[in-house]
Design a protein around this motif. Structure first.
Motif, PDB file in Angstrom:
ATOM      1  N   TYR A 102      29.778  33.107  53.741  1.00 31.29           N
ATOM      2  CA  TYR A 102      29.298  34.480  53.923  1.00 31.29           C
ATOM      3  C   TYR A 102      29.189  35.199  52.579  1.00 31.29           C
ATOM      4  N   ASP A 103      30.178  35.013  51.718  1.00 27.89           N
ATOM      5  CA  ASP A 103      30.134  35.644  50.402  1.00 27.89           C
ATOM      6  C   ASP A 103      28.978  35.123  49.560  1.00 27.89           C
ATOM      7  N   SER A 104      28.681  33.844  49.658  1.00 20.61           N
ATOM      8  CA  SER A 104      27.561  33.308  48.874  1.00 20.61           C
ATOM      9  C   SER A 104      26.219  33.776  49.418  1.00 20.61           C
ATOM     10  N   LEU A 105      26.115  33.981  50.734  1.00 19.90           N
ATOM     11  CA  LEU A 105      24.860  34.481  51.310  1.00 19.90           C
ATOM     12  C   LEU A 105      24.624  35.945  50.962  1.00 19.90           C
ATOM     13  N   THR A 106      25.684  36.741  50.911  1.00 20.61           N
ATOM     14  CA  THR A 106      25.537  38.166  50.615  1.00 20.61           C
ATOM     15  C   THR A 106      25.567  38.474  49.130  1.00 20.61           C
ATOM     16  N   GLY A 107      25.998  37.524  48.310  1.00 20.56           N
ATOM     17  CA  GLY A 107      26.060  37.753  46.874  1.00 20.56           C
ATOM     18  C   GLY A 107      27.372  38.316  46.403  1.00 20.56           C
ATOM     19  N   HIS A 108      28.371  38.410  47.292  1.00 25.01           N
ATOM     20  CA  HIS A 108      29.676  38.952  46.901  1.00 25.01           C
ATOM     21  C   HIS A 108      30.474  37.975  46.057  1.00 25.01           C
ATOM     22  N   ASP A 109      30.038  36.708  46.019  1.00 25.44           N
ATOM     23  CA  ASP A 109      30.751  35.738  45.190  1.00 25.44           C
ATOM     24  C   ASP A 109      30.481  35.943  43.706  1.00 25.44           C
ATOM     25  N   LEU A 110      29.477  36.737  43.378  1.00 18.04           N
ATOM     26  CA  LEU A 110      29.145  37.008  41.978  1.00 18.04           C
ATOM     27  C   LEU A 110      29.836  38.257  41.451  1.00 18.04           C
ATOM     28  N   GLU A 111      30.519  38.993  42.320  1.00 21.57           N
ATOM     29  CA  GLU A 111      31.178  40.242  41.941  1.00 21.57           C
ATOM     30  C   GLU A 111      32.688  40.034  41.883  1.00 21.57           C
ATOM     31  N   ILE A 112      33.340  40.794  41.039  1.00 20.94           N
ATOM     32  CA  ILE A 112      34.802  40.844  41.024  1.00 20.94           C
ATOM     33  C   ILE A 112      35.188  42.254  41.432  1.00 20.94           C
ATOM     34  N   SER A 113      35.897  42.350  42.537  1.00 20.61           N
ATOM     35  CA  SER A 113      36.281  43.648  43.072  1.00 20.61           C
ATOM     36  C   SER A 113      37.804  43.714  43.174  1.00 20.61           C
ATOM     37  N   PRO A 114      38.369  44.889  43.462  1.00 22.35           N
ATOM     38  CA  PRO A 114      39.830  44.995  43.579  1.00 22.35           C
ATOM     39  C   PRO A 114      40.417  44.077  44.648  1.00 22.35           C
ATOM     40  N   GLU A 115      39.646  43.766  45.700  1.00 25.22           N
ATOM     41  CA  GLU A 115      40.149  42.873  46.730  1.00 25.22           C
ATOM     42  C   GLU A 115      40.399  41.472  46.187  1.00 25.22           C
ATOM     43  N   ASP A 116      39.613  41.069  45.203  1.00 28.43           N
ATOM     44  CA  ASP A 116      39.795  39.748  44.615  1.00 28.43           C
ATOM     45  C   ASP A 116      41.069  39.665  43.780  1.00 28.43           C
ATOM     46  N   VAL A 117      41.457  40.762  43.164  1.00 27.93           N
ATOM     47  CA  VAL A 117      42.623  40.768  42.292  1.00 27.93           C
ATOM     48  C   VAL A 117      43.904  41.007  43.084  1.00 27.93           C
ATOM     49  N   PHE A 118      43.881  41.992  44.000  1.00 32.24           N
ATOM     50  CA  PHE A 118      45.104  42.409  44.679  1.00 32.24           C
ATOM     51  C   PHE A 118      45.310  41.763  46.039  1.00 32.24           C
ATOM     52  N   ASN A 119      44.372  40.954  46.514  1.00 29.37           N
ATOM     53  CA  ASN A 119      44.487  40.348  47.833  1.00 29.37           C
ATOM     54  C   ASN A 119      44.687  38.836  47.708  1.00 29.37           C
ATOM     55  N   THR A 120      45.555  38.440  46.823  1.00 32.66           N
ATOM     56  CA  THR A 120      45.777  37.016  46.589  1.00 32.66           C
ATOM     57  C   THR A 120      46.758  36.448  47.613  1.00 32.66           C
ATOM     58  N   GLY A 121      46.869  35.137  47.641  1.00 28.86           N
ATOM     59  CA  GLY A 121      47.658  34.454  48.652  1.00 28.86           C
ATOM     60  C   GLY A 121      49.136  34.784  48.646  1.00 28.86           C
ATOM     61  N   GLU A 122      49.707  35.084  47.483  1.00 31.79           N
ATOM     62  CA  GLU A 122      51.147  35.359  47.463  1.00 31.79           C
ATOM     63  C   GLU A 122      51.501  36.719  48.056  1.00 31.79           C
ATOM     64  N   PHE A 123      50.499  37.597  48.261  1.00 35.54           N
ATOM     65  CA  PHE A 123      50.774  38.908  48.841  1.00 35.54           C
ATOM     66  C   PHE A 123      50.472  38.972  50.334  1.00 35.54           C
ATOM     67  N   VAL A 124      50.001  37.887  50.928  1.00 39.08           N
ATOM     68  CA  VAL A 124      49.664  37.881  52.345  1.00 39.08           C
ATOM     69  C   VAL A 124      50.945  37.942  53.166  1.00 39.08           C
ATOM     70  N   GLU A 125      50.955  38.833  54.139  1.00 38.42           N
ATOM     71  CA  GLU A 125      52.156  39.030  54.944  1.00 38.42           C
ATOM     72  C   GLU A 125      52.057  38.319  56.285  1.00 38.42           C
ATOM     73  N   LEU A 126      51.354  37.205  56.330  1.00 34.80           N
ATOM     74  CA  LEU A 126      51.283  36.422  57.550  1.00 34.80           C
ATOM     75  C   LEU A 126      52.413  35.410  57.538  1.00 34.80           C
ATOM     76  N   ALA A 127      53.278  35.557  58.483  1.00 32.54           N
ATOM     77  CA  ALA A 127      54.373  34.604  58.598  1.00 32.54           C
ATOM     78  C   ALA A 127      54.545  34.281  60.072  1.00 32.54           C
ATOM     79  N   GLY A 128      54.904  33.077  60.355  1.00 32.95           N
ATOM     80  CA  GLY A 128      55.118  32.700  61.739  1.00 32.95           C
ATOM     81  C   GLY A 128      54.979  31.209  61.897  1.00 32.95           C
ATOM     82  N   GLN A 129      55.400  30.742  63.024  1.00 39.03           N
ATOM     83  CA  GLN A 129      55.296  29.327  63.305  1.00 39.03           C
ATOM     84  C   GLN A 129      53.872  29.037  63.770  1.00 39.03           C
TER      85      GLN A 129
END
Length: 141
Positions: A102-129
């Protein structure tokens, strides 16, 4: 001569009712409603604020209109079909989806936005079995 392009003129938006509780002297009772709620309701909105909130949607609409005028109706319909099918691609409920197609079709893969910097995997609050998450998404729990 009109090309059928959407308007780019910003339109100001103000709420009709502010809806905060007034105290004894006719001013907002900040002890009840809080400082942030009174500030957000009283602030004047800049005419460009609403336009900037919908920037990606506005540019997408304009690009599809230009494409329709240049190549015909089939081109925007084909792109809309590709975007819709790219949105449906998913993973198991306990895995985070990166939406690469989806990002490659819309062109968002060419942009760097705050979501790319602050939404990394170590900050994800998904936990569970994983088994419990899948069973809950299937309605078994």
């Amino acid at each position: 001569m009109s090309f059928g392009l959407p308007s780019l003129k910003a339109k100001a938006s103000q709420p009709a009712q502010y809806g905060f509780q007034e105290g004894e002297f006719g001013v907002p009772d900040l002890m009840v409603s809080g400082l942030s709620s009174a500030k957000s309701r009283l602030e004047n909105v800049h005419p460009l604020e609403q336009s900037e909130l919908n920037y990606r949607e506005n540019t997408h609409k304009m690009n599809m209109t230009i494409l329709r005028n240049n190549q015909g109706l089939h081109a925007p319909l084909r792109i809309a079909m590709e975007l819709k099918s790219a949105k449906k691609i998913g993973h198991l409920p306990f895995l985070k989806s990166h939406n690469v197609m989806y990002d490659s079709l819309t062109g968002h893969d060419l942009e760097i936005s705050p979501e790319d910097v602050f939404n990394t995997g170590e900050f994800v609050e998904l936990a569970g079995q994983p088994h419990a998450v899948v069973e809950k998404s299937l309605g078994l729990l």
